[in-house]
Design an enzyme around this catalytic site. Structure first.
Site, mmCIF file in Angstrom:
data_model
loop_
_atom_site.group_PDB
_atom_site.id
_atom_site.type_symbol
_atom_site.label_atom_id
_atom_site.label_comp_id
_atom_site.label_asym_id
_atom_site.label_seq_id
_atom_site.Cartn_x
_atom_site.Cartn_y
_atom_site.Cartn_z
ATOM 1 N N CYS A 368 0.820 -1.373 0.452
ATOM 2 C CA CYS A 368 0.160 0.281 0.416
ATOM 3 C C CYS A 368 0.902 1.070 0.350
ATOM 4 O O CYS A 368 0.415 1.819 -0.793
ATOM 5 C CB CYS A 368 -1.508 0.471 0.811
ATOM 6 S SG CYS A 368 -1.031 -1.450 1.760
ATOM 7 N N ARG A 397 6.394 -11.323 5.219
ATOM 8 C CA ARG A 397 5.813 -11.266 6.750
ATOM 9 C C ARG A 397 7.096 -12.532 7.690
ATOM 10 O O ARG A 397 6.906 -13.239 7.465
ATOM 11 C CB ARG A 397 4.740 -11.140 6.940
ATOM 12 C CG ARG A 397 3.965 -10.338 5.963
ATOM 13 C CD ARG A 397 2.174 -10.450 6.319
ATOM 14 N NE ARG A 397 1.821 -9.328 5.111
ATOM 15 C CZ ARG A 397 0.148 -8.772 4.249
ATOM 16 N NH1 ARG A 397 -0.397 -10.137 5.622
ATOM 17 N NH2 ARG A 397 0.228 -8.548 4.048
ATOM 18 N N GLN A 415 1.259 -10.640 -2.928
ATOM 19 C CA GLN A 415 -0.621 -10.721 -3.315
ATOM 20 C C GLN A 415 -0.424 -9.979 -4.612
ATOM 21 O O GLN A 415 0.712 -9.473 -5.275
ATOM 22 C CB GLN A 415 -0.235 -9.458 -2.181
ATOM 23 C CG GLN A 415 -1.004 -9.742 -1.166
ATOM 24 C CD GLN A 415 -0.691 -8.078 0.303
ATOM 25 O OE1 GLN A 415 -0.140 -7.745 -0.247
ATOM 26 N NE2 GLN A 415 -1.688 -8.799 0.941
ATOM 27 N N ASP A 417 -2.723 -7.158 -5.699
ATOM 28 C CA ASP A 417 -2.640 -6.274 -4.899
ATOM 29 C C ASP A 417 -3.007 -5.505 -5.537
ATOM 30 O O ASP A 417 -2.082 -5.089 -6.586
ATOM 31 C CB ASP A 417 -1.560 -5.799 -4.424
ATOM 32 C CG ASP A 417 -1.950 -5.475 -2.483
ATOM 33 O OD1 ASP A 417 -2.985 -5.100 -2.333
ATOM 34 O OD2 ASP A 417 -1.106 -4.963 -2.002
ATOM 35 N N HIS A 419 -4.804 -1.006 -5.305
ATOM 36 C CA HIS A 419 -5.329 0.362 -4.391
ATOM 37 C C HIS A 419 -6.548 1.330 -5.078
ATOM 38 O O HIS A 419 -5.746 1.142 -6.684
ATOM 39 C CB HIS A 419 -3.979 0.939 -3.821
ATOM 40 C CG HIS A 419 -3.573 0.196 -2.877
ATOM 41 N ND1 HIS A 419 -2.816 -1.249 -3.463
ATOM 42 C CD2 HIS A 419 -3.743 -0.526 -1.387
ATOM 43 C CE1 HIS A 419 -2.089 -1.684 -2.411
ATOM 44 N NE2 HIS A 419 -3.207 -1.565 -1.209
ATOM 45 N N LYS A 503 -14.632 -4.153 5.868
ATOM 46 C CA LYS A 503 -14.220 -5.096 4.644
ATOM 47 C C LYS A 503 -15.390 -6.331 4.148
ATOM 48 O O LYS A 503 -15.678 -5.992 4.991
ATOM 49 C CB LYS A 503 -12.918 -5.476 4.651
ATOM 50 C CG LYS A 503 -12.530 -6.476 6.146
ATOM 51 C CD LYS A 503 -11.372 -7.013 6.591
ATOM 52 C CE LYS A 503 -11.578 -8.114 7.844
ATOM 53 N NZ LYS A 503 -10.728 -9.193 7.621
ATOM 54 N N HIS A 549 -8.461 -1.191 -1.002
ATOM 55 C CA HIS A 549 -7.016 -2.064 -1.010
ATOM 56 C C HIS A 549 -8.492 -3.411 -1.282
ATOM 57 O O HIS A 549 -9.369 -3.712 -0.635
ATOM 58 C CB HIS A 549 -6.323 -2.417 0.497
ATOM 59 C CG HIS A 549 -5.959 -1.303 1.284
ATOM 60 N ND1 HIS A 549 -5.010 -1.418 1.705
ATOM 61 C CD2 HIS A 549 -7.282 -0.652 1.791
ATOM 62 C CE1 HIS A 549 -4.739 -0.553 2.636
ATOM 63 N NE2 HIS A 549 -5.474 -0.332 2.281
HETATM 64 ZN ZN LIG Z 1 -3.449 -1.895 0.821
#
Ligand SMILES: [Zn+2]
Ligand SMILES: [Zn+2]
Length: 677
Positions: A368, A397, A415, A417, A419, A503, A549
């Site tokens: 992010c 992580r 991910q 991912d 945004h 979410k 996200h």
């Molecule tokens: Zn994010």
């Protein structure tokens, strides 16, 4: 005894006035003896207050086993428990979600009964029901053997056949403690001391000669344990302390019927066969290397091919749906993680900092902040919004060593991912598009069913949530509006939102009916504020954009693990790393094999020739073991006719066909991302 009358409220609204001391069994019998025979236990629900579910899903904690009942909460009791005050009463039958736990706990007593009959020197520990069965901890100088387990199981069958009643008894605490101490029952002494107070009456359950300190409830008699099996034997230290004696924990499971138990073990067997760690090795898809460290995935050529197809599909779809693709670094200065708040809220999940000559750096746990930096790199106006930045980003992580699990729990993953930065007025359309995209992912990759959860905040717990009431209301309302508009059924989970916003989680259901959390769409008011993000509105003023996200595969590694198990390694044609296996019968067909290979490759297929000097059947078997969708075999006849003999996975020999015909048919299946062959 007094002849006081109490009021028992039944679920159908009827109220029975009965003498105090009447039991749930009496009431069941007065309705119908058949009903009474089908009951396992009873639930008492206090009349005052709402009837909330009793301790569903509670851990088999010691306190739950032994501590005194909270009379203000619904609770399960024996069918033979005397009713002493006005109450609401539910009779618990097999269809009750808590009924199986009562059976399983009773099975634990049956096991302990058998153990003491066979090995009288054994001391008893803790023996609760669990979500999948039950266990009992025993102390015995000589450890149990697998052969002992078989003996115990046979003895349990005798205990069940005796059909002894489970009887609840009471004794003053001090008397119970004295008896346990005299018998050297150090574990029972511990539990009584810990969970009762001086002056208490302690409850016991007796079946035949066996007596156990226990709160219950139990089934009426041992014969009600209809299907039971012991599964594993493991060692554990008393109270988890290695200075203490080592206990033997015997696990088992129990069901209402042999049929249900057989189905349970068949499911377990099927799940074990589909284990992605096992198939990953068999099909040479991926590995985890001890020298490199746990939780780090090595994608082998065949696994990497599937990943490439997944990623290509994802990138193409992102572009088609108005996203821009970006790439960002794997590490960044600690300063960035301070600005984003990760240093404050998320540090425990991050790799520790690396000290370089100019600053301290950390591996990224999320993408992010990087996408925010790209957004902020140039001024934005309302005309630029929404900005949708997507990346297949590798994140790292920290997971404790020993907690990693195949592709499902790792230290490094990718991910898919993205945004989305937009104006508040654009939120609903953006969320709707995310949900459509998530559904496209699931159906394309072969999942038919999914479940949706909406996690909202707890307005009474402001300490744990960032953002104004107004923002939360806007965000939650728009998520709900979209789900309602799309007629998607969802469960609201209050208090489960992330600290930065509500979410939507989408859980897919695999072929074995297991749920997997993968896709998530999350709101965020926090990061745009922390990074002072802006756009110039139509009014010429500066405004803060809203941020969403979203990850749809979730983690590429995890999604791949789920795919392997869902398909048991037999991937649909469009995903299969090798789509067609070629088997020339003898050496004189090798030239034709090369020609077929060339044509197939030109048509875009992934092909492998087995030109080893082996028997045809062995080559076919090897391709079949690799779960190759099509195996083409050819000898003189096929060579002359320009044909191939087709073997289809799951269907066997389909006879001979012209090569061009096979290519046309298979091509259509790939293009349609078909699940069929
Ligand atoms: Zn994010
Ligand atoms: Zn018990």
């Amino acid at each position: 005894m007094s002849t006081q009358t109490i009021a028992v409220h039944l679920p159908d609204g009827a109220v029975r006035e009965v003498p105090a001391g009447t039991t749930p069994l009496d009431i069941a019998n007065s309705i119908s003896p058949r009903l009474a025979a089908a009951c396992i236990a009873a639930r008492l629900i206090p009349l005052a207050g709402a009837a909330q579910a009793a301790d569903a899903g509670e851990e088999p904690s010691e306190a739950a086993m032994y501590a005194a009942d909270d009379a203000a909460k619904p609770r399960l009791v024996d069918l033979t428990a005397p009713l002493t005050a006005d109450t609401r009463l539910e009779l618990v039958k097999e269809n009750d979600p808590e009924a199986l736990k009562v059976v399983r706990h009773s099975a634990a007593h049956v096991m302990a009964t058998a153990v003491l009959e066979l090995f009288p020197e054994t001391k008893l520990g803790h023996g609760p029901a669990t979500d999948s069965g039950f266990f009992y901890d025993f102390y015995r100088e000589k450890p149990f053997t697998p052969e002992d387990l078989a003996l115990i199981e046979a003895k349990m069958a005798e205990v069940i056949a005796r059909d002894d009643k489970f009887v609840r008894e009471h004794e003053p605490r001090e008397q119970a403690l004295a008896e346990f101490e005299k018998d050297g029952d150090f574990m029972k002494t511990h539990f009584v001391t810990k969970f009762t107070v001086p002056g208490d009456e302690v409850s016991f359950y007796r079946n035949g000669k066996f007596v156990d300190f226990c709160r219950g409830p139990h089934v009426p008699s041992t014969g009600r344990v209809k299907a039971v099996k012991l599964t594993t034997l493991a060692g554990a230290y008393w109270l988890g302390d290695e200075k203490n004696p080592q206990l033997q924990r015997i696990h088992g499971t129990a069901f209402f019927s042999q049929k249900e138990m057989d189905a349970h073990f068949a499911r377990l067997e099927e799940a074990a066969k589909r284990d992605h760690r096992l198939l990953g090795k068999q099909l040479d898809l991926f590995s985890i290397q001890e020298l490199a460290g746990p939780g780090l995935i090595f994608w082998h050529p065949k696994g990497a091919m599937i990943r490439k197809i997944m990623e290509d599909w994802m990138r193409e779809e992102c572009l088609r749906r108005g996203y821009s693709l970006v790439y960002t670094p794997h590490v960044a200065k600690v300063n960035l993680w301070q600005t984003s708040g990760h240093e404050g809220f998320y540090a425990a999940n991050m790799f520790t900092p690396m000290e370089l000559d100019d600053a301290n750096y950390r591996m990224k746990p999320m993408n992010c902040p990087f996408h925010i930096l790209i957004y902020k790199n140039s001024p934005k106006s309302y005309r630029d919004l929404p900005v949708r930045l997507a990346e297949l980003g590798n994140v790292y992580r920290y997971e404790r060593s020993g907690t990693m699990h195949g592709l499902l729990r790792v230290r490094g993953f990718t991910q898919d991912d993205a945004h989305i930065f937009c104006m508040p007025s654009q939120i609903e359309d953006e969320v709707e598009a995310c949900i459509d995209f998530a559904k496209a992912v699931l159906t394309t990759f072969g999942f038919k069913e999914f479940k949706v959860e909406l996690s909202t905040w707890d307005p009474n717990d402001r300490a744990h949530y960032a953002g104004s009431d107004e923002n939360w209301k806007l965000a939650e309302t728009s998520l709900k509006t979209v789900l309602d508009r799309k007629e998607i059924a969802y469960k609201v989970i209050p208090g489960e939102a992330a600290f930065y916003g509500p979410k939507i989680d989408i859980k897919l259901v695999d072929v074995l009916g297991r749920l997997w959390q993968l896709s998530t769409v999350q709101f965020d008011f926090n990061l745009p504020a922390r990074f002072e993000m802006e756009y110039v509105g139509e009014d010429g003023e500066r405004h803060q954009p809203v941020m969403v996200h979203r990850a749809l595969f979730g983690s590429v590694e995890r999604f791949f693990g789920v795919l392997i198990e869902h398909y048991a390694g037999a991937f649909p044609l469009w995903l299969a790393p090798v789509q067609v296996g070629l088997v020339p019968i003898s050496e004189r067909h090798h030239e034709y094999a090369r020609k077929v290979e060339k044509e197939l490759k030109a048509a875009g297929f992934r092909v492998e020739i087995d030109d080893r000097n082996e028997k045809m059947n062995g080559k076919i078997r090897d391709f079949a073991n690799q779960k190759t969708p099509y195996i083409l075999v050819f000898g003189d006849k096929e060579q002359e006719a320009g044909a191939v003999s087709v073997r289809t996975r799951g269907k066997g020999d389909q006879g001979s066909a012209p090569l061009a015909e096979f290519i046309a048919k298979a091509k259509a299946l790939v293009e349609g991302q078909s699940m069929e062959l």
